[in-house]
Design an enzyme around this catalytic site. Structure first.
Site, PDB file in Angstrom:
ATOM      1  N   ASP A  98      72.307  59.999  61.009  1.00  0.00           N
ATOM      2  CA  ASP A  98      71.271  60.786  60.338  1.00  0.00           C
ATOM      3  C   ASP A  98      70.194  61.144  61.348  1.00  0.00           C
ATOM      4  OD1 ASP A  98      69.729  61.888  58.198  1.00  0.00           O
ATOM      5  OD2 ASP A  98      70.584  60.379  56.859  1.00  0.00           O
ATOM      6  N   ASP A 200      68.365  66.019  58.545  1.00  0.00           N
ATOM      7  CA  ASP A 200      67.507  65.854  57.381  1.00  0.00           C
ATOM      8  C   ASP A 200      66.436  66.938  57.306  1.00  0.00           C
ATOM      9  OD1 ASP A 200      66.343  63.961  55.204  1.00  0.00           O
ATOM     10  OD2 ASP A 200      64.661  64.232  56.583  1.00  0.00           O
ATOM     11  N   GLU A 257      70.949  69.404  55.824  1.00  0.00           N
ATOM     12  CA  GLU A 257      70.332  69.329  54.508  1.00  0.00           C
ATOM     13  C   GLU A 257      69.393  70.526  54.422  1.00  0.00           C
ATOM     14  OE1 GLU A 257      67.832  66.211  51.719  1.00  0.00           O
ATOM     15  OE2 GLU A 257      67.173  66.557  53.779  1.00  0.00           O
ATOM     16  N   HIS A 329      72.239  59.613  48.482  1.00  0.00           N
ATOM     17  CA  HIS A 329      71.121  58.652  48.421  1.00  0.00           C
ATOM     18  C   HIS A 329      69.869  59.238  47.777  1.00  0.00           C
ATOM     19  CE1 HIS A 329      70.160  61.112  51.863  1.00  0.00           C
ATOM     20  NE2 HIS A 329      68.939  60.609  51.882  1.00  0.00           N
ATOM     21  N   ASP A 330      69.810  60.561  47.639  1.00  0.00           N
ATOM     22  CA  ASP A 330      68.643  61.221  47.051  1.00  0.00           C
ATOM     23  C   ASP A 330      68.893  61.702  45.629  1.00  0.00           C
ATOM     24  OD1 ASP A 330      66.786  60.977  49.083  1.00  0.00           O
ATOM     25  OD2 ASP A 330      67.381  62.835  50.078  1.00  0.00           O
TER      26      ASP A 330
END
Length: 557
Positions: A98, A200, A257, A329-330
């Site tokens: 990440d 991210d 993302e 995870h979000d």
């Protein structure tokens, strides 16, 4: 389309803090992940994406990085990381790290130096601006609520900019010194054996440096971060520079993302020479959100959900591919969001997995999805850890909801739903830890766990292994990886179905979201039943009876 090494891969996202604890401190770690590599290999996983494992104060669960070159001691050591890389490579698997590039932690040495001298060289690593008319420089609302501008301690009328929490100051991508530092860091990790990166919140690196006010969209007089980002421009040049100096040097797989992207720019993002290999398709998840907050969110309508997925598939088919997710995870658990109440059972979970994994694009499975983990019901806001959930709870109360109504919205949409510890067994704390877990385990672990499903040949876990094996089967792989996708039965009220077609092969994928059986006339003759989540596939010539929550995959003549 030129074939790439990552086109036929299946990915799994691990949330390290919640995957497997090896030392009893209640926090998952790298040694825990290493102990589960054979499990991931048997699941059919080729690429493992780790949420951040860098040094961090964990204000936003590791997305606030205080040192990009260090492993957080909670997760282990650099030697553990190197052992993980070696273990993956020995199993012909790839590591995806990440990358958090829009912001860092306020504890990072760059920001600490900037605070001491905002007008010095490190001050220009961030965005420091004077206030306006005794207020913040502009009326922007951060993603986690409140102003994007935080007063600088000890400096009168001076503020710094943060798109997310105040402990996450945005990095100044318009400063070449910053990009040099970041590029050097990315190349360092690639040289340590990292095969790819998930990037991210990357769209936020672009800014309108005049920071103008925009029309307020809430009673706080502020304007949402989404609107702010939509007014900025120049992201393409920034991302091309990033790619040229990092990813392109290593043939890295990259997945962005990207929220607030413009449809006309999709080809620039994921075309043959795109900024990234792929970006996540969040279109179905946007259906879960309310206009002003979670408290306004409505249940997801099946027909809208179906048409949204098909529209996303169509918009990139001619030039690129999305990375497809049910959850991450979000997001809350997909089984709790995209299935009707009567379908939140083993058959329904298998059905949802079938229509997702066999879409065109790169399947991303999130830890626990393969055993049907679901949302958790908390009884108090104090039981949540997530910073965003606490903000949404406050937003709901401010909008006039009572505590129970606000809590219900959080139970449905909290990011903590996906962050509960992985459920390995029916032992204490689900076999995740011998200590006290950092976040309470879902109470349903007694019946939903890996150990129990290993023993049951009809379990969700065994079905997911069959599903990934089907996608990888040399007899059908080219169709699933490179074939086009054609929606069918769109006029039905309850059936999600599409044909994957490549050269002379046609494979029909379908699932019945309805409570009643669906009688369907097939678009041809069935050559072979490749997969079904229920024991019987009722066929009579070209007539198919699809039971409630039944998914079938059929090879057609």
């Amino acid at each position: 389309m030129e074939r790439k090494w990552w086109h036929d891969k299946i990915a799994c996202q691990l949330y390290p803090k919640s995957y497997q604890d090896s030392d009893g401190d209640g926090i998952g770690d790298l040694k825990g992940i290493i102990s589960r590599l054979d499990y991931l290999k048997e699941l059919g996983i080729d690429m493992v994406w780790l949420s951040p494992i860098y040094a961090s104060p964990f204000v936003d669960q590791g997305y606030d990085i205080s040192d990009y070159y260090k492993i957080a001691p909670e997760f282990g050591t650099m030697e553990d990381f190197e052992e993980l890389v070696a273990g993956l490579k020995a199993r012909d698997m790839h590591l995806i790290m990440d990358l958090v590039l829009n912001h860092c932690s306020d504890q990072h040495e760059w920001f600490q130096k900037a605070l001491k001298d905002p007008y010095g060289p490190y001050g220009d690593y961030f965005y420091f601006r004077k206030g306006k008319n005794g207020k913040a420089p502009s009326n922007y609302r951060s993603y986690f609520g409140g102003s994007m501008w935080e007063p600088v301690p000890g400096w009168e009328d001076l503020y710094y900019y943060h798109s997310f929490a105040r402990e996450q100051p945005d990095l100044n991508w318009y400063n070449p010194a910053v990009t040099r530092e970041l590029y050097q860091m990315i190349n360092w990790w690639a040289e340590k054996g990292v095969d790819g990166f998930r990037i991210d919140a990357i769209i936020n690196i672009q800014k309108d440096l005049s920071f103008p006010d925009y029309e307020p969209d809430g009673p706080d007089g502020l304007c949402s971060a989404d609107v702010v980002v939509s007014h900025a421009s120049g992201i393409g040049e920034m991302l091309e520079d990033l790619k040229k100096h990092t990813f392109a040097l290593h043939d890295s797989f990259t997945v962005g993302e990207v929220f607030n992207g413009k449809e006309e720019e999709l080809r620039e993002f994921i075309g043959p020479d795109g900024h990234f290999s792929s970006i996540f398709d969040f279109s179905q998840h946007l259906l879960c959100l309310g206009k002003h907050g979670w408290y306004e969110a409505k249940p997801v309508d099946f027909k809208t959900w179906r048409s949204t997925i098909f529209a996303s598939q169509a918009e990139v088919e001619s030039f690129g591919r999305y990375s497809n997710i049910i959850e991450n995870h979000d997001e809350p658990r997909g089984a709790s969001m995209f299935l009707p109440d009567y379908g939140q059972n083993d058959a329904g979970v298998k059905m949802l997995g079938t229509v997702s994994v066999l879409l065109r694009g790169i399947p991303f499975i999130y830890q626990g999805q393969e055993i049907g983990m679901k949302n958790v019901r908390r009884t108090s806001i104090e039981e949540f850890d997530d910073i965003s959930t606490k903000d949404q709870y406050a937003e709901a109360l401010a909008a006039g909801l009572d505590e129970q109504e606000a809590l219900a919205a959080c139970n449905r949409l909290s990011r903590d739903n996906a962050r509960t510890p992985m459920q390995w067994s029916s032992d204490k704390e689900a076999g995740f830890t011998e200590g006290t877990p950092w976040l309470a385990v879902n109470p349903d672990y007694q019946k939903t766990n890996v150990e129990a499903q290993e023993r049951d040949p009809d379990s969700i876990l065994h079905y997911y292994r069959k599903l990934t094996a089907l996608r990888k089967n040399p007899a059908y792989k080219d169709t699933f990886v490179y074939g086009c996708l054609k929606p069918v039965y769109e006029e039905t009220e309850q059936v999600m179905a599409y044909i994957r077609e490549y050269e002379h092969q046609r494979i029909l994928v379908m699932g019945n979201w309805g409570q009643e059986a669906a009688e369907l006339e097939l678009p041809g003759t069935v050559k072979e039943v490749l997969l079904s989540n229920l024991p019987d596939v009722v066929l009579d010539g070209r007539q198919l009876w699809l039971k409630s929550c039944q998914a079938v995959v059929l090879q057609m003549e």
